[in-house]
Design a protein around this motif. Sequence first.
Motif, PDB file in Angstrom:
ATOM      1  N   UNK A  74       0.850  -1.194   0.000  1.00 30.59           N
ATOM      2  CA  UNK A  74       0.000   0.000   0.000  1.00 30.59           C
ATOM      3  C   UNK A  74       0.892   1.253   0.000  1.00 30.59           C
ATOM      4  N   UNK A  75       0.622   2.150  -0.946  1.00 28.18           N
ATOM      5  CA  UNK A  75       1.421   3.373  -1.065  1.00 28.18           C
ATOM      6  C   UNK A  75       2.648   3.182  -1.948  1.00 28.18           C
ATOM      7  N   UNK A  76       2.974   1.951  -2.302  1.00 24.55           N
ATOM      8  CA  UNK A  76       4.174   1.686  -3.104  1.00 24.55           C
ATOM      9  C   UNK A  76       3.860   0.912  -4.387  1.00 24.55           C
ATOM     10  N   UNK A  77       2.826   0.095  -4.375  1.00 22.53           N
ATOM     11  CA  UNK A  77       2.479  -0.682  -5.572  1.00 22.53           C
ATOM     12  C   UNK A  77       1.214  -0.093  -6.175  1.00 22.53           C
ATOM     13  N   UNK A  81      -1.718  -4.387  -7.027  1.00 24.39           N
ATOM     14  CA  UNK A  81      -1.834  -3.020  -6.512  1.00 24.39           C
ATOM     15  C   UNK A  81      -2.073  -3.125  -5.004  1.00 24.39           C
ATOM     16  N   UNK A  82      -1.416  -2.264  -4.239  1.00 24.08           N
ATOM     17  CA  UNK A  82      -1.675  -2.207  -2.796  1.00 24.08           C
ATOM     18  C   UNK A  82      -2.992  -1.483  -2.589  1.00 24.08           C
ATOM     19  N   UNK A  83      -4.011  -2.187  -2.095  1.00 29.33           N
ATOM     20  CA  UNK A  83      -5.370  -1.658  -2.073  1.00 29.33           C
ATOM     21  C   UNK A  83      -5.699  -0.762  -0.904  1.00 29.33           C
ATOM     22  N   UNK A  84      -6.007  -1.359   0.240  1.00 27.92           N
ATOM     23  CA  UNK A  84      -6.520  -0.548   1.346  1.00 27.92           C
ATOM     24  C   UNK A  84      -6.488  -1.327   2.657  1.00 27.92           C
TER      25      UNK A  84
END
Length: 321
Positions: free
Chosen positions: A31-34, A51-54
């Motif tokens: 999260x925040x990087x991908x 994707x880094x989701x939540x």
Amino acid sequence: MSSTDQEKDLKILKEWFPYTTRPFIANAPMIGFADFRLATAVTKAGGLGFIGGAFNFSAESAQLAKLDGELTKARSELGITDSGTLPIGVGFITFTPTGFEENVVPLLEKHRVSAVWLSFPQSDDDHGPLISAIRDAQTRTEWSVKVFVQVGTVQGAATAAEQGADVIVVQGIDAGGHQWARGASLMSLLPDVRGSLGNVYKVAILAAGGIVDGRGCVAALGLGADGVVMGTRFVATEECPAPPHIKNSIVKAQDGAFSTVKSVQHDVFQSTDVFPRQYDGRALIGISWTESQSGVSDDEVIRRYKEAIKQGEDHRRTVWA
Ligand SMILES: Cc1cc2nc3c(=O)[nH]c(=O)nc-3n(C[C@H](O)[C@H](O)[C@H](O)COP(=O)(O)O)c2cc1C
């Protein structure tokens, strides 16, 4: 587990993700990087991009609103014009699972992502309802999605398999970023998980933690993994949205045994201490850590961190690696 069984599991990954090449490589959903750029680059190169989701699943979650946009951009970046499966996965940190079924599942279903990654629950049991919610949506709309669960223990792997995970990501304590405070290295954990799951469950196993090149990948396959996940290695890429100083610190770091440390303090120092206590994290030794070791109180380290951020300087920011 015989080598023939492992071959079968390798084939399963190819069947589930036909656009991937061997060895199977995924980037961690950091999260925040991908973001969509990193994830689509990984998929285009023959891996499975995440994707880094939540970790906030509320209806008002800014993270979910951002994810919606990222998934739209990923589809366009990959040039997929129909509404078929998106060859991208999304990862979630699950220690506050409220809202997952109502707000996360419909979003994933809408974008027809090919994989959902769950990690860091308050209790392993919490993943049961989340996986069921994904399965319900999957059968309703013929959505082809696979569930990845990251684990740090043999017990965690057994629970995830019972709950119906398709892929178990075994995270060793060499890993950068958050991880199980009580854990083991991949060297002992991976064969143990592989052996304990045996032929009972039809799951693929991925290795995560300290893998950065072909040598680590070969070693993980030898220990019983069907593929690998890398996090830190992907932070140090052009496609990752991390600030340059974080990438440079990772590239410049030598001797990870000496230059990184696994501790809860990294979160404490930047006032982001929200993970349940069964988790800590591995990061480069930075200014805050060094000051703390020399006797500066946590309160003062936090004050200095906040002051630096206020001045627009992020050299005190934790470099997970
Ligand atoms: C910068 C960074 C951020 C991470 N963020 C997440 C995250 O949001 N969710 C998650 O499940 N794991 C996260 N991880 C851990 C990864 O899932 C993975 O276990 C780890 O990166 C593997 O070790 P490696 O960094 O040595 O490759 C993160 C790791 C790093 C380095």
